[in-house]
Design a protein around this motif. Structure first.
Motif, PDB file in Angstrom:
ATOM      1  N   LEU A   8       0.884  -1.176   0.000  1.00  0.00           N
ATOM      2  CA  LEU A   8       0.000   0.000   0.000  1.00  0.00           C
ATOM      3  C   LEU A   8       0.920   1.224   0.000  1.00  0.00           C
ATOM      4  N   ILE A   9       1.073   1.826  -1.165  1.00  0.00           N
ATOM      5  CA  ILE A   9       1.985   2.973  -1.299  1.00  0.00           C
ATOM      6  C   ILE A   9       1.215   4.292  -1.281  1.00  0.00           C
ATOM      7  N   GLY A  10       0.011   4.297  -1.842  1.00  0.00           N
ATOM      8  CA  GLY A  10      -0.767   5.541  -1.863  1.00  0.00           C
ATOM      9  C   GLY A  10      -2.201   5.269  -2.264  1.00  0.00           C
ATOM     10  N   LEU A  11      -3.050   6.304  -2.117  1.00  0.00           N
ATOM     11  CA  LEU A  11      -4.447   6.159  -2.545  1.00  0.00           C
ATOM     12  C   LEU A  11      -4.629   6.536  -4.010  1.00  0.00           C
ATOM     13  N   GLU A  12      -3.616   7.198  -4.577  1.00  0.00           N
ATOM     14  CA  GLU A  12      -3.729   7.601  -5.985  1.00  0.00           C
ATOM     15  C   GLU A  12      -4.024   6.389  -6.872  1.00  0.00           C
ATOM     16  N   ASN A  13      -3.378   5.270  -6.566  1.00  0.00           N
ATOM     17  CA  ASN A  13      -3.523   4.098  -7.432  1.00  0.00           C
ATOM     18  C   ASN A  13      -4.551   3.088  -6.941  1.00  0.00           C
ATOM     19  N   LEU A  14      -5.344   3.440  -5.953  1.00  0.00           N
ATOM     20  CA  LEU A  14      -6.409   2.525  -5.515  1.00  0.00           C
ATOM     21  C   LEU A  14      -7.726   2.938  -6.158  1.00  0.00           C
ATOM     22  N   ALA A 114      10.555   6.701  -1.129  1.00  0.00           N
ATOM     23  CA  ALA A 114      11.384   5.714  -0.408  1.00  0.00           C
ATOM     24  C   ALA A 114      10.636   4.387  -0.164  1.00  0.00           C
ATOM     25  N   PRO A 115       9.356   4.405   0.269  1.00  0.00           N
ATOM     26  CA  PRO A 115       8.662   3.119   0.464  1.00  0.00           C
ATOM     27  C   PRO A 115       8.530   2.337  -0.853  1.00  0.00           C
ATOM     28  N   GLU A 116       8.293   3.067  -1.953  1.00  0.00           N
ATOM     29  CA  GLU A 116       8.161   2.383  -3.245  1.00  0.00           C
ATOM     30  C   GLU A 116       9.499   1.762  -3.669  1.00  0.00           C
ATOM     31  N   LEU A 117      10.580   2.478  -3.423  1.00  0.00           N
ATOM     32  CA  LEU A 117      11.908   1.941  -3.746  1.00  0.00           C
ATOM     33  C   LEU A 117      12.150   0.641  -2.969  1.00  0.00           C
ATOM     34  N   ILE A 118      11.808   0.642  -1.692  1.00  0.00           N
ATOM     35  CA  ILE A 118      11.978  -0.580  -0.891  1.00  0.00           C
ATOM     36  C   ILE A 118      11.073  -1.683  -1.446  1.00  0.00           C
ATOM     37  N   SER A 119       9.831  -1.323  -1.765  1.00  0.00           N
ATOM     38  CA  SER A 119       8.870  -2.346  -2.223  1.00  0.00           C
ATOM     39  C   SER A 119       9.345  -3.050  -3.505  1.00  0.00           C
ATOM     40  N   ARG A 120      10.076  -2.310  -4.352  1.00  0.00           N
ATOM     41  CA  ARG A 120      10.556  -2.925  -5.598  1.00  0.00           C
ATOM     42  C   ARG A 120      11.712  -3.889  -5.358  1.00  0.00           C
ATOM     43  N   ASN A 121      12.296  -3.803  -4.171  1.00  0.00           N
ATOM     44  CA  ASN A 121      13.493  -4.604  -3.895  1.00  0.00           C
ATOM     45  C   ASN A 121      13.307  -5.679  -2.825  1.00  0.00           C
ATOM     46  N   VAL A 122      12.085  -5.826  -2.338  1.00  0.00           N
ATOM     47  CA  VAL A 122      11.809  -6.904  -1.377  1.00  0.00           C
ATOM     48  C   VAL A 122      10.531  -7.618  -1.807  1.00  0.00           C
ATOM     49  N   SER A 123      10.380  -8.870  -1.391  1.00  0.00           N
ATOM     50  CA  SER A 123       9.122  -9.547  -1.716  1.00  0.00           C
ATOM     51  C   SER A 123       8.112  -9.418  -0.579  1.00  0.00           C
ATOM     52  N   ALA A 125       5.535  -7.444   2.003  1.00  0.00           N
ATOM     53  CA  ALA A 125       4.626  -6.308   1.790  1.00  0.00           C
ATOM     54  C   ALA A 125       5.270  -5.030   2.310  1.00  0.00           C
ATOM     55  N   VAL A 126       4.974  -3.911   1.657  1.00  0.00           N
ATOM     56  CA  VAL A 126       5.449  -2.610   2.140  1.00  0.00           C
ATOM     57  C   VAL A 126       4.240  -1.675   2.272  1.00  0.00           C
ATOM     58  N   ILE A 127       4.100  -1.091   3.451  1.00  0.00           N
ATOM     59  CA  ILE A 127       3.008  -0.130   3.673  1.00  0.00           C
ATOM     60  C   ILE A 127       3.637   1.233   3.942  1.00  0.00           C
ATOM     61  N   ASN A 128       3.203   2.213   3.162  1.00  0.00           N
ATOM     62  CA  ASN A 128       3.731   3.568   3.304  1.00  0.00           C
ATOM     63  C   ASN A 128       3.121   4.238   4.543  1.00  0.00           C
ATOM     64  N   GLU A 135       2.629  10.894   0.012  1.00  0.00           N
ATOM     65  CA  GLU A 135       1.347  10.320   0.485  1.00  0.00           C
ATOM     66  C   GLU A 135       1.469   9.777   1.904  1.00  0.00           C
ATOM     67  N   HIS A 136       0.334   9.695   2.565  1.00  0.00           N
ATOM     68  CA  HIS A 136       0.217   9.072   3.895  1.00  0.00           C
ATOM     69  C   HIS A 136      -1.116   8.319   3.849  1.00  0.00           C
ATOM     70  N   PRO A 137      -1.132   7.177   3.114  1.00  0.00           N
ATOM     71  CA  PRO A 137      -2.423   6.548   2.801  1.00  0.00           C
ATOM     72  C   PRO A 137      -3.242   6.093   4.008  1.00  0.00           C
ATOM     73  N   THR A 138      -2.580   5.554   5.046  1.00  0.00           N
ATOM     74  CA  THR A 138      -3.406   5.055   6.171  1.00  0.00           C
ATOM     75  C   THR A 138      -4.011   6.213   6.970  1.00  0.00           C
ATOM     76  N   GLN A 139      -3.361   7.400   6.958  1.00  0.00           N
ATOM     77  CA  GLN A 139      -3.980   8.567   7.609  1.00  0.00           C
ATOM     78  C   GLN A 139      -5.278   8.927   6.883  1.00  0.00           C
ATOM     79  N   ALA A 140      -5.221   8.955   5.543  1.00  0.00           N
ATOM     80  CA  ALA A 140      -6.433   9.307   4.785  1.00  0.00           C
ATOM     81  C   ALA A 140      -7.511   8.240   4.957  1.00  0.00           C
ATOM     82  N   LEU A 141      -7.109   6.979   5.027  1.00  0.00           N
ATOM     83  CA  LEU A 141      -8.115   5.916   5.208  1.00  0.00           C
ATOM     84  C   LEU A 141      -8.808   6.055   6.557  1.00  0.00           C
ATOM     85  N   LEU A 142      -8.040   6.377   7.603  1.00  0.00           N
ATOM     86  CA  LEU A 142      -8.676   6.532   8.920  1.00  0.00           C
ATOM     87  C   LEU A 142      -9.538   7.796   8.957  1.00  0.00           C
TER      88      LEU A 142
END
Ligand code: CP
Length: 307
Positions: A8-14, A114-123, A125-128, A135-142
């Motif tokens: 979950l990197i951002g809400l833009e792509n959800l 930075a979270p997206e860069l990490i997500s591309r290099n690990v298998s 899950a990465v949550i921003n 972006e701060h996706p979980t703040q907007a979700l709450l």
């Protein structure tokens, strides 16, 4: 569940449906935190790593509690005492931690991407958990969850976000989230800290606080982010407070039934008169409470069903 993504990197792509799935899942998790034994086995055997390169009170604590209430093991990685200080990169750091068989990284960093860069290099899950001004996706979700819980809907509401929009990852995620769910979003503040691309994202720009307040269902206040301002955008906090702060006079103009929100940390006496933050229509602490249920939902949907 019909929302299974690695990260979950951002809400833009959800999509609207994906956001609604997270909010619905959070409703079922909220009740767990009011039980005497606040724990379910949903993530037993999973390991969640908090990787915070910037300070945090709410997000870090809330992710840790959310993971623990789902019975996951949680590691809070101490950046200051790690080999990052010897020059190790964030990707090498994440890959070395992943080699110890973890399932999820929660990443906060001052650099956007930075979270997206990490997500591309690990298998894993990465949550921003907030990246620079991106972006701060979980703040907007709450925030979406809290508005829906209190006002019964999101579609058709007027949401006015007031403050330092230019440097705010919370504003960006909220613009994506609220507009996708059918709200009308206004952004308001002094011209130097309102980005022109807010309109491309679907928000309406106003520099007039009276227009922002008029008929708004939600007044969402932001602090001025001194730590991200590379130039002096404002002459003084006093001046900002005079032109844009919610004081008694402006509070009286807020429509009946409207609510006040703030992601924290607050600068009392600047964007909001201190006692207004504690009034009946302030949802500021409810936002924090709901952060646990929403983060439980995000963790569950992200790593709950992964082999
Ligand atoms: N709202 C928010 O992100 O707060 P923290 O910086 O304390 O996590």
């Amino acid at each position: 569940m019909n929302w299974i993504k690695k990260d979950l990197i951002g809400l833009e792509n959800l999509t609207k449906e994906e956001i609604e799935t997270i909010l619905k899942t959070a409703v079922s998790f909220k009740e767990i935190s009011s039980r005497q034994v606040k724990k379910v086995p949903a993530l037993r055997g999973k390991t969640v790593v908090n990787l915070f390169f910037e300070p945090s009170t709410r997000t870090k604590t809330s992710f840790e509690l959310a993971a623990k209430r789902l019975s996951a093991d949680v590691l809070s990685f101490e950046v200051a005492s790690s080999s990052i200080s010897k020059g190790e990169t964030i990707v090498d750091t994440a890959q070395n931690i992943e080699a110890m068989k973890v399932d999820c990284f929660i990443v906060r960093h001052s650099v956007a991407g930075a979270p997206e860069l990490i997500s591309r290099n690990v298998s894993s899950a990465v949550i921003n958990a907030g990246d620079g001004c991106h972006e701060h996706p979980t703040q907007a979700l709450l925030d979406l969850f809290t508005v829906k819980e209190n006002l019964g809907k999101i579609k058709g509401l007027k949401i006015s976000i007031v403050g330092d929009i230019l440097h705010s990852r919370v504003a960006r995620s909220n613009i994506w989230g609220f507009t996708k769910l059918g709200a009308k979003v206004f952004v308001c503040g002094p011209p130097p800290i309102i980005p022109a691309d807010a309109e491309k994202m679907g928000a309406k720009i106003t520099y007039d606080i009276e227009e922002a307040i008029k008929d708004a269902d939600v007044i969402y206040l932001l602090r001025l982010q001194k730590e991200r301002q590379k130039e002096n955008f404002l002459s003084s906090l006093k001046e900002y407070s005079y032109f844009y702060g919610i004081d008694e006079n402006r509070y009286k103009k807020i429509k009946k039934g409207a609510v006040i929100m703030h992601p924290g940390p607050m600068n009392r006496g600047v964007e909001i008169k201190s006692d207004i933050a504690e009034r009946e229509n302030s949802l500021i602490l409810e936002q924090v409470t709901n952060g646990i249920a929403v983060r439980m939902a995000v963790l569950y949907l992200t790593i709950g069903s992964r082999k």
